[in-house]
Design an enzyme around this catalytic site. Sequence first.
Site, PDB file in Angstrom:
ATOM      1  CB  SER A 247      -0.826   0.244   1.245  1.00 36.53           C
ATOM      2  OG  SER A 247      -1.818  -1.154   1.284  1.00 36.53           O
ATOM      3  CB  SER A 285      -1.817  -2.438  -3.672  1.00 33.84           C
ATOM      4  OG  SER A 285      -1.065  -1.469  -3.312  1.00 33.84           O
ATOM      5  CD  GLU A 287      -1.715   1.393  -4.282  1.00 31.95           C
ATOM      6  OE1 GLU A 287      -0.659   0.798  -3.856  1.00 31.95           O
ATOM      7  OE2 GLU A 287      -2.993   0.806  -4.830  1.00 31.95           O
TER       8      GLU A 287
END
Length: 365
Positions: A247, A285, A287
């Site tokens: 991340s 992930s 973001e």
Amino acid sequence: MSAPSPRGPRLREHRLRIGRFDTGPANAITDVSGVTVGHVTVWRDEPEPPEGRGVARTGVTAILPGPVETLCAQPVPAGTAVLNGAGELTGSISIAEWGVLDTPVYLTSSHAIGRIYDGAVAVAVASDPSVGVDEIVAPVVGECDDSWLSEARVAQVEAADAGRAVAEARGGGAVPEGAVGAGTGMMTKGWKAGIGTSSRVAPSIGAAVGVLVLSNFYPPPGLVMDGVPVGETLGEPPETRSTEAGSCIGVVAVDAALSPHQLERVARRVGLGLARCGSVAHHGSGEIFMAFAPPGRRPRGEAPVTDVPDSALNDVFEAVVDATEEAVLNALWAAPEVVGREGRVGHALPHDEVLELLDRHGRLG
């Protein structure tokens, strides 16, 4: 054992220049008026649970958009954006609805969100007697997963670490980077990373735009530095974390009165800076980005206003992209080698080899 010191000097001192715009004096998010940053690093070596708490390589980072005592009464305009949402940023729903930030922004590890949220409420109550009586707050806590290096079966931080990070917050100068605070156990593209920051002065507004990242994303593809495929040339270090997850939390501060909608657009540009470094925002992930503008503070209950036309945002967008790229590289550059749980090694990016590659491609000077 104690946490190792960040490595230096910074990449800009090696003559790496990313983008067209000048940096602020500290080349950090603290170049924005009133912004301060504090870290609490948790570093311990105990037997594995249940006998002990295990190996801790984690911590808390607090970003304050102004004096903590005034944030509830005078919130700061803010906006958020998500590129891939396998993560968490508490308080983001309130920001989307009201367009303001009324607590510091706290960063920590995935399993520590609850404790730091509790600590953030305690900070707000201690800072303003109206909190919990006349007003409530929804603290902003962002997270990344540091469990490859830090034992995650135990919440390694304490609620009080939120207050300690706020008490340690400093502005007007350099921000410790790399394996500090929330970045202590974070990895990027197979190398040790963590906290990184950078700033640019956007000509259209004549003011600083600062970015701070908690950098923790992985290959493939490999690390790219100012367009140079460093990761492909160096190869991955042995026995590194290389999952298609990870991340990055990106926090942007703008030294001009922008509206919440403008700040949402500004926050979205963090993703372009990550892409320059090789991120494709994988399925697993997170973001997640936010932006705030301290000069736009208004009394609680009043709608944020802007004195910046949309036509002036292009320079701000460019500043965010450039500063995000450099912030990620600064996180990698500053982070030393860290040995974590089960003897796993977060290898430090090799400075000499990288500088040789950058120089060979004409990126230095």
